[in-house]
Design a protein around this motif. Sequence first.
Motif, PDB file in Angstrom:
ATOM      1  N   ARG A   1       0.819  -1.219   0.000  1.00  0.00           N
ATOM      2  CA  ARG A   1       0.000   0.000   0.000  1.00  0.00           C
ATOM      3  C   ARG A   1       0.851   1.266   0.000  1.00  0.00           C
ATOM      4  O   ARG A   1       0.326   2.357  -0.073  1.00  0.00           O
ATOM      5  CB  ARG A   1      -0.904   0.004   1.227  1.00  0.00           C
ATOM      6  CG  ARG A   1      -1.932  -1.094   1.171  1.00  0.00           C
ATOM      7  CD  ARG A   1      -2.820  -1.039   2.376  1.00  0.00           C
ATOM      8  NE  ARG A   1      -3.828  -2.086   2.265  1.00  0.00           N
ATOM      9  CZ  ARG A   1      -4.916  -2.118   2.970  1.00  0.00           C
ATOM     10  NH1 ARG A   1      -5.148  -1.179   3.851  1.00  0.00           N
ATOM     11  NH2 ARG A   1      -5.772  -3.093   2.821  1.00  0.00           N
ATOM     12  N   CYS A   2       2.164   1.134   0.114  1.00  0.00           N
ATOM     13  CA  CYS A   2       3.012   2.321   0.271  1.00  0.00           C
ATOM     14  C   CYS A   2       3.741   2.740  -0.999  1.00  0.00           C
ATOM     15  O   CYS A   2       3.732   3.906  -1.354  1.00  0.00           O
ATOM     16  CB  CYS A   2       4.054   2.081   1.363  1.00  0.00           C
ATOM     17  SG  CYS A   2       3.356   1.779   2.984  1.00  0.00           S
ATOM     18  N   THR A   3       4.404   1.802  -1.663  1.00  0.00           N
ATOM     19  CA  THR A   3       5.287   2.188  -2.763  1.00  0.00           C
ATOM     20  C   THR A   3       4.614   2.148  -4.115  1.00  0.00           C
ATOM     21  O   THR A   3       5.100   2.725  -5.061  1.00  0.00           O
ATOM     22  CB  THR A   3       6.511   1.248  -2.851  1.00  0.00           C
ATOM     23  OG1 THR A   3       6.078  -0.049  -3.235  1.00  0.00           O
ATOM     24  CG2 THR A   3       7.266   1.200  -1.564  1.00  0.00           C
ATOM     25  N   GLY A   4       3.513   1.447  -4.213  1.00  0.00           N
ATOM     26  CA  GLY A   4       3.023   1.096  -5.536  1.00  0.00           C
ATOM     27  C   GLY A   4       3.961   0.006  -6.013  1.00  0.00           C
ATOM     28  O   GLY A   4       4.957  -0.283  -5.373  1.00  0.00           O
ATOM     29  N   TYR A   5       3.664  -0.618  -7.080  1.00  0.00           N
ATOM     30  CA  TYR A   5       4.451  -1.778  -7.470  1.00  0.00           C
ATOM     31  C   TYR A   5       5.615  -1.455  -8.402  1.00  0.00           C
ATOM     32  O   TYR A   5       6.532  -2.255  -8.544  1.00  0.00           O
ATOM     33  CB  TYR A   5       3.539  -2.833  -8.094  1.00  0.00           C
ATOM     34  CG  TYR A   5       2.573  -3.382  -7.075  1.00  0.00           C
ATOM     35  CD1 TYR A   5       2.918  -4.468  -6.293  1.00  0.00           C
ATOM     36  CD2 TYR A   5       1.341  -2.785  -6.851  1.00  0.00           C
ATOM     37  CE1 TYR A   5       2.061  -4.968  -5.328  1.00  0.00           C
ATOM     38  CE2 TYR A   5       0.472  -3.269  -5.893  1.00  0.00           C
ATOM     39  CZ  TYR A   5       0.839  -4.356  -5.139  1.00  0.00           C
ATOM     40  OH  TYR A   5      -0.013  -4.836  -4.174  1.00  0.00           O
ATOM     41  N   GLN A   6       5.620  -0.307  -9.033  1.00  0.00           N
ATOM     42  CA  GLN A   6       6.663  -0.004 -10.023  1.00  0.00           C
ATOM     43  C   GLN A   6       8.055  -0.052  -9.403  1.00  0.00           C
ATOM     44  O   GLN A   6       8.974  -0.619  -9.985  1.00  0.00           O
ATOM     45  CB  GLN A   6       6.419   1.363 -10.691  1.00  0.00           C
ATOM     46  CG  GLN A   6       7.403   1.658 -11.807  1.00  0.00           C
ATOM     47  CD  GLN A   6       7.386   0.613 -12.920  1.00  0.00           C
ATOM     48  OE1 GLN A   6       6.331   0.115 -13.312  1.00  0.00           O
ATOM     49  NE2 GLN A   6       8.558   0.269 -13.425  1.00  0.00           N
ATOM     50  N   HIS A   7       8.230   0.521  -8.220  1.00  0.00           N
ATOM     51  CA  HIS A   7       9.544   0.515  -7.580  1.00  0.00           C
ATOM     52  C   HIS A   7       9.988  -0.910  -7.230  1.00  0.00           C
ATOM     53  O   HIS A   7      11.169  -1.245  -7.328  1.00  0.00           O
ATOM     54  CB  HIS A   7       9.542   1.378  -6.319  1.00  0.00           C
ATOM     55  CG  HIS A   7       9.282   2.819  -6.577  1.00  0.00           C
ATOM     56  ND1 HIS A   7      10.161   3.617  -7.272  1.00  0.00           N
ATOM     57  CD2 HIS A   7       8.232   3.610  -6.258  1.00  0.00           C
ATOM     58  CE1 HIS A   7       9.674   4.839  -7.358  1.00  0.00           C
ATOM     59  NE2 HIS A   7       8.487   4.863  -6.746  1.00  0.00           N
TER      60      HIS A   7
END
Length: 98
Positions: A80-86
């Motif tokens: 829920r924090c970074t989004g998945y791209q990173h």
Amino acid sequence: EPRVTCTIPAESAEGFEVLTLEGLSDEERVLFSDSFVASGAVQCGFCTPGMLMTAVSLLDENPSPSEEEVRCAISGNLCRCTGYQHIVEAVLSVAEKR
């Protein structure tokens, strides 16, 4: 094969090999942690162990995954924090360095 361990009773793991972050070599832990930090893929830390172990499993099976294959592999882990791209970038970075 990665499992969502928070939903599995401990006794059902009896007789199976269980690999956690602590079971990785020092070199592997450093490689993954450095890549995740450099890519901005770590924030609260709740999803990180599952993401890392899923990435280990994926890269053991497929040393050169595509972005789509990484996304598919980590699709069972919630962040829920970074989004998945990173996170995808971090896994691809580890794949290049391995």
